[in-house]
Design a protein around this motif. Sequence first.
Motif, PDB file in Angstrom:
ATOM      1  N   THR A   1       0.017  -1.570 -35.146  1.00  0.00           N
ATOM      2  CA  THR A   1       0.150  -2.772 -35.967  1.00  0.00           C
ATOM      3  C   THR A   1      -0.129  -4.034 -35.162  1.00  0.00           C
ATOM      4  OG1 THR A   1       2.491  -2.928 -35.469  1.00  0.00           O
ATOM      5  CG2 THR A   1       1.876  -1.693 -37.448  1.00  0.00           C
ATOM      6  N   VAL A   2      -0.624  -3.892 -33.968  1.00  0.00           N
ATOM      7  CA  VAL A   2      -0.942  -4.997 -33.061  1.00  0.00           C
ATOM      8  C   VAL A   2       0.307  -5.851 -32.815  1.00  0.00           C
ATOM      9  CG1 VAL A   2      -2.661  -6.730 -32.487  1.00  0.00           C
ATOM     10  CG2 VAL A   2      -3.227  -4.983 -34.131  1.00  0.00           C
ATOM     11  N   CYS A   3       1.432  -5.195 -32.607  1.00  0.00           N
ATOM     12  CA  CYS A   3       2.677  -5.918 -32.332  1.00  0.00           C
ATOM     13  C   CYS A   3       2.723  -6.409 -30.880  1.00  0.00           C
ATOM     14  CB  CYS A   3       3.882  -5.042 -32.639  1.00  0.00           C
ATOM     15  SG  CYS A   3       4.043  -3.589 -31.583  1.00  0.00           S
ATOM     16  N   MET A   4       1.869  -5.890 -30.036  1.00  0.00           N
ATOM     17  CA  MET A   4       1.717  -6.305 -28.640  1.00  0.00           C
ATOM     18  C   MET A   4       2.900  -5.932 -27.735  1.00  0.00           C
ATOM     19  SD  MET A   4      -1.223  -7.914 -28.761  1.00  0.00           S
ATOM     20  CE  MET A   4      -1.520  -9.206 -27.620  1.00  0.00           C
ATOM     21  N   LEU A   5       3.816  -5.099 -28.212  1.00  0.00           N
ATOM     22  CA  LEU A   5       4.947  -4.719 -27.371  1.00  0.00           C
ATOM     23  C   LEU A   5       4.495  -3.953 -26.137  1.00  0.00           C
ATOM     24  CD1 LEU A   5       7.745  -3.652 -29.857  1.00  0.00           C
ATOM     25  CD2 LEU A   5       7.853  -5.439 -28.148  1.00  0.00           C
TER      26      LEU A   5
END
Length: 190
Positions: A51-55
């Motif tokens: 989800t491209v959360c970048m975590l």
Amino acid sequence: MRIPGSGLAKGLAVTLRTMTKKTVTAQYPDVQPDLPPRTRGVIALLEENCTVCMLCARECPDWCIYIDSHKETLPAADPNARARTRNVLDRFAIDFSLCMYCGICIEVCPFDALFWSPEFEYAETDILELTHERDRLREWMWTVPAPPAHDPAAEEPKEIGMAHKAADKLAAAAAAAAEAEAGASEGDQQ
């Protein structure tokens, strides 16, 4: 008192013992090794779950994960509703020349987009080719082993046990209410 040369004699005895045993060397390129089930080889990406959360990129201690994305507006399904936006993955790359295979990125991913693959044969002659883009990471996904089966003898997780207790209480309350209602309707009939 030590006898002079006893250490040399012990060393030669070990050498002679091992010379007479059969060797157990596996000829690697011809014979593939049997790897343990949780082998850390290369990181695989399941793009649909990202989800491209970048975590993963933020938590990586080596900063070896590169993610680019853009926002896309989805039209509203209802005329009274507002339009929605979502992140679309443009680039997902991992630089394996920097990666220390700690697995933090896999652990922090809340959507199960990253997995360990047991594949380890991805050596390159040029260090620049060790940066794997999302297409290459997707290829590794098909080598990820299935998760182990649940142990039937293991105790039930606490969350499921609490849910069963709550469901049993609700069922008991509903049965008591139905019984009371049935008793009240019998009393009305008499």
